[in-house]
Design an enzyme around this catalytic site. Structure first.
Site, PDB file in Angstrom:
ATOM      1  N   ASN A  68       0.826  -1.191   0.000  1.00 18.96           N
ATOM      2  CA  ASN A  68       0.000   0.000   0.000  1.00 18.96           C
ATOM      3  C   ASN A  68       0.862   1.243   0.000  1.00 18.96           C
ATOM      4  O   ASN A  68       1.989   1.260   0.482  1.00 18.96           O
ATOM      5  CB  ASN A  68      -0.961   0.003   1.192  1.00 18.96           C
ATOM      6  CG  ASN A  68      -0.348   0.601   2.440  1.00 18.96           C
ATOM      7  OD1 ASN A  68      -0.269   1.814   2.577  1.00 18.96           O
ATOM      8  ND2 ASN A  68       0.124  -0.246   3.338  1.00 18.96           N
ATOM      9  N   GLY A  71      -0.447   7.026   1.782  1.00 20.70           N
ATOM     10  CA  GLY A  71       0.089   8.374   1.944  1.00 20.70           C
ATOM     11  C   GLY A  71      -0.507   9.119   3.116  1.00 20.70           C
ATOM     12  O   GLY A  71      -0.643  10.337   3.074  1.00 20.70           O
ATOM     13  N   ASN A  98      -2.865   7.612  16.882  1.00 20.61           N
ATOM     14  CA  ASN A  98      -1.613   7.494  16.147  1.00 20.61           C
ATOM     15  C   ASN A  98      -1.316   8.837  15.481  1.00 20.61           C
ATOM     16  O   ASN A  98      -2.199   9.451  14.898  1.00 20.61           O
ATOM     17  CB  ASN A  98      -1.730   6.387  15.087  1.00 20.61           C
ATOM     18  CG  ASN A  98      -0.438   6.184  14.315  1.00 20.61           C
ATOM     19  OD1 ASN A  98      -0.011   7.036  13.539  1.00 20.61           O
ATOM     20  ND2 ASN A  98       0.194   5.037  14.523  1.00 20.61           N
ATOM     21  N   CYS A 129       7.455   8.479   8.543  1.00 20.75           N
ATOM     22  CA  CYS A 129       6.951   9.528   7.650  1.00 20.75           C
ATOM     23  C   CYS A 129       8.138  10.302   7.106  1.00 20.75           C
ATOM     24  O   CYS A 129       9.166  10.406   7.757  1.00 20.75           O
ATOM     25  CB  CYS A 129       6.081  10.540   8.390  1.00 20.75           C
ATOM     26  SG  CYS A 129       5.001   9.861   9.604  1.00 20.75           S
ATOM     27  N   ILE A 190       6.239  -4.423  13.964  1.00 24.06           N
ATOM     28  CA  ILE A 190       6.879  -3.521  13.018  1.00 24.06           C
ATOM     29  C   ILE A 190       5.840  -2.754  12.192  1.00 24.06           C
ATOM     30  O   ILE A 190       4.699  -3.214  12.062  1.00 24.06           O
ATOM     31  CB  ILE A 190       7.779  -4.306  12.006  1.00 24.06           C
ATOM     32  CG1 ILE A 190       6.974  -5.375  11.275  1.00 24.06           C
ATOM     33  CG2 ILE A 190       8.979  -4.888  12.686  1.00 24.06           C
ATOM     34  CD1 ILE A 190       7.719  -6.162  10.189  1.00 24.06           C
ATOM     35  N   GLY A 216       0.610  -7.939   5.771  1.00 25.21           N
ATOM     36  CA  GLY A 216      -0.086  -9.214   5.624  1.00 25.21           C
ATOM     37  C   GLY A 216       0.796 -10.390   6.006  1.00 25.21           C
ATOM     38  O   GLY A 216       1.952 -10.214   6.415  1.00 25.21           O
TER      39      GLY A 216
END
Lengths: 313, 254
Positions: A68, A71, A98, A129, A190, A216
């Site tokens: 993914n 953004g 978050n 980020c 993680i 996943g």
């Protein structure tokens, strides 16, 4: 059977949370999931201003996983406080906000706005980020910056402060130690693993940003190894994340040392995964004679005689 | 919206290439609206993510979808048999019914290939006083499904069925030859076709509503993966799964 967990005086009903960015703001699934049964909800990343996020396509499926590049699309912290938090407060859930930001100052400002909110029980800091001041390199891959963010945020809150670490570094334990030193209450391990996928007919990347975050089941072994490494490096709790789709997966994370776990991508397939993991972990403990989930945490057996696993056949 | 395990009632070929899969669900058959979709977990562990399918038809407590085998998800689905179970989540998305009002006389349904999927169910629930013309386009006749549709006009690229040419050429020709009063388009199909039809609708001053397709992970707005860029407006993107899949074509960048 004790399922609850206490982190800096915040009581989590159980040790199963839903991961940031995989459950919206907790208000999108009322028909499908009784969120009060979860240990807690980690909100979508919040930034100071609303963010549109990345262009399409943002996701693609890969072998046992997905890539993914959303953004950090989000409604911004003000709208969250005004429009989402009132409903969340009534839900009887533990809410971890978050935070994502492009500068240390922005991290601090967003946290300060949320810290006074009664319905926000704690913070998880997304350090994966881009740092605008440093030319867009991720904060999370620079141990000095992770230290600085932790230190500055610690000064500003008495609520639980959790730093969510990226696996895209050589030694994640160095980052975990820095967080511990600067007063973090826990680390989440993680975040997604950098990955890529290509359409061979168009010879174009399958997602608009070329590379993205892999999540996943594909990343579960990576996550387990990182959690194991981290748990052996620090004393503060580690929250295990990465490819958990079942209670068995969650138990693996507990055994290697995670104090809590978060369910991420599995929510996209089955939004009630968290509830079934809560049930499954409870039954596993009862069946094996543990009266507190704590007893299985960091209980990895290290004698070298490895037995062949029946289920492999 | 619910997640449930349903039983497959039948799986049959409508053409040499297109399959109709019917399953039983009291819940979905009673609440689903034309244009909505169902997000289906086609295998236990593979593929990982659900696959979205438009509701093709509802009859009694039976719901059906149509598909052709084009990728990993549909390959697994095509191997299912009567009596097998499926994990379905739905109904998802908005409905064409939101965009039916008194300001038009004739509805042009335009289905490109498997994009025909939402129209039989919509035909069934369309106000009876309005005229429907259904234009179906496909590369060849094996991709033309006519079941449950009204007043059908067909185009194929190779001329194996109906008019030879694109579905837009067929629409243009038909529009010039007939008086349909005030027209509204309801379209679904490949993006290129939808773009062309939407542009044409604009030139003849007709409204156009398209059901869009997009890779999705969750289908319910959790993952934010299926964004479409909006023309104008406060936000740059909307989510296809939750705020669509049906949009007025003037409001989005196709």
């Amino acid at each position: 059977m004790k399922e609850s967990f206490n982190l800096r005086n915040v009581e989590f009903k159980n040790r199963i949370l839903v991961a940031s960015g995989t459950f919206g703001y907790g208000d999108e699934v009322p028909d499908l999931v009784d969120i009060a049964k979860l240990g807690g909800i980690v909100t979508k990343s919040l930034s100071m201003k609303p963010r549109d996020g990345n262009p399409s396509p943002r996701i693609t499926e890969t072998s046992s996983g997905m890539l993914n590049s959303i953004g950090l699309a989000n409604i911004g912290v003000h709208k969250f406080i005004n429009e989402k938090l009132p409903t969340l407060k009534k839900s009887n859930s533990t809410i971890i906000a978050n935070i994502a930001a492009s500068s240390v100052e922005e991290y601090c400002s967003v946290l300060e706005l949320l810290d006074g909110q009664e319905g926000v029980h704690g913070f998880e800091i997304n350090v994966s980020c881009p740092n605008v001041k440093e030319g867009g390199l991720s904060f999370g891959t620079d141990v000095k910056l992770v230290s600085l963010i932790t230190k500055e945020l610690r000064k500003r809150t008495q609520k639980p402060l959790i730093i969510k670490l990226t696996p895209n570094v050589t030694h994640i334990s160095d980052f975990a130690r820095a967080c511990e030193t600067e007063g973090a209450d826990a680390v989440s391990v993680i975040n997604t693993v950098i990955g890529m996928s290509v359409n061979i007919n168009t010879r174009k990347p399958k997602i608009a940003t070329t590379t993205g975050g892999l999540s996943g089941p594909a990343i579960k072994p990576i996550a387990l190894a990182k959690v194991y490494e981290t748990c052996n490096a620090i004393k503060i709790p580690v929250i295990g994340i990465g490819g958990i789709t079942s209670w068995e997966d969650a138990v693996e994370f507990f055994i290697v040392g995670a104090s809590m776990v978060q369910i991420g991508t599995a929510n996209f397939i089955n939004p009630a995964t968290g509830i079934s993991v809560v049930e499954g972990v409870k039954q596993y403990c009862e069946k094996n004679g543990f009266d507190d989930v704590e007893q299985i945490i960091k209980s990895l057996q290290t004698d070298k005689t490895i037995s062949i696993v029946d289920s492999w056949l | 919206m619910k997640q449930e395990i349903v039983q497959i009632h039948s799986l049959e070929y409508l053409t040499n290439e297109i399959l109709e899969l019917t399953f039983i669900s009291d819940y979905l058959s009673s609440v689903a609206k034309p244009g909505q979709f169902i997000n289906i977990r086609v295998g236990d562990n593979f593929p990982l993510l659900r696959r979205p399918f438009s509701i093709f038809n509802v009859e009694g407590n039976k719901i059906s979808i149509v598909f052709n085998v084009i990728g990993t998800g549909t390959k697994v689905l095509a191997r299912k048999r009567k009596g097998d179970t499926l994990d379905v989540l739905g109904p998802c998305g908005n409905s064409f019914l939101l965009f039916i009002d008194d300001s038009f006389d004739t509805a042009f349904f335009v289905g490109g290939g498997i994009g025909v999927a939402p129209f039989p169910f919509l035909t069934k629930h369309f106000p009876s006083h309005k005229k429907i013309v259904t234009y179906l386009g496909g590369r060849h006749k094996k991709l033309i499904v006519t079941k449950g549709l009204k007043n059908i006009k067909i185009s194929t690229d190779d001329g194996s069925d109906g008019f030879q040419g694109t579905v837009l050429d067929l629409i243009k020709k038909d529009f010039q030859e007939n008086d349909y009063g005030k027209i509204r388009f309801f379209i679904c199909g490949p993006t290129r076709m939808m773009k062309a039809v939407a542009n044409y609708a604009n030139t003849i001053n007709a409204d156009c509503y398209a059901s869009l397709e997009c890779d999705m992970a969750c289908g319910i707005g959790l993952c934010q993966g299926c964004n479409i860029e909006v023309i104008g407006g406060e936000r740059k993107y909307k989510l296809v799964c939750k705020e669509g899949t049906i949009f007025e074509t003037k409001t989005v960048w196709l």
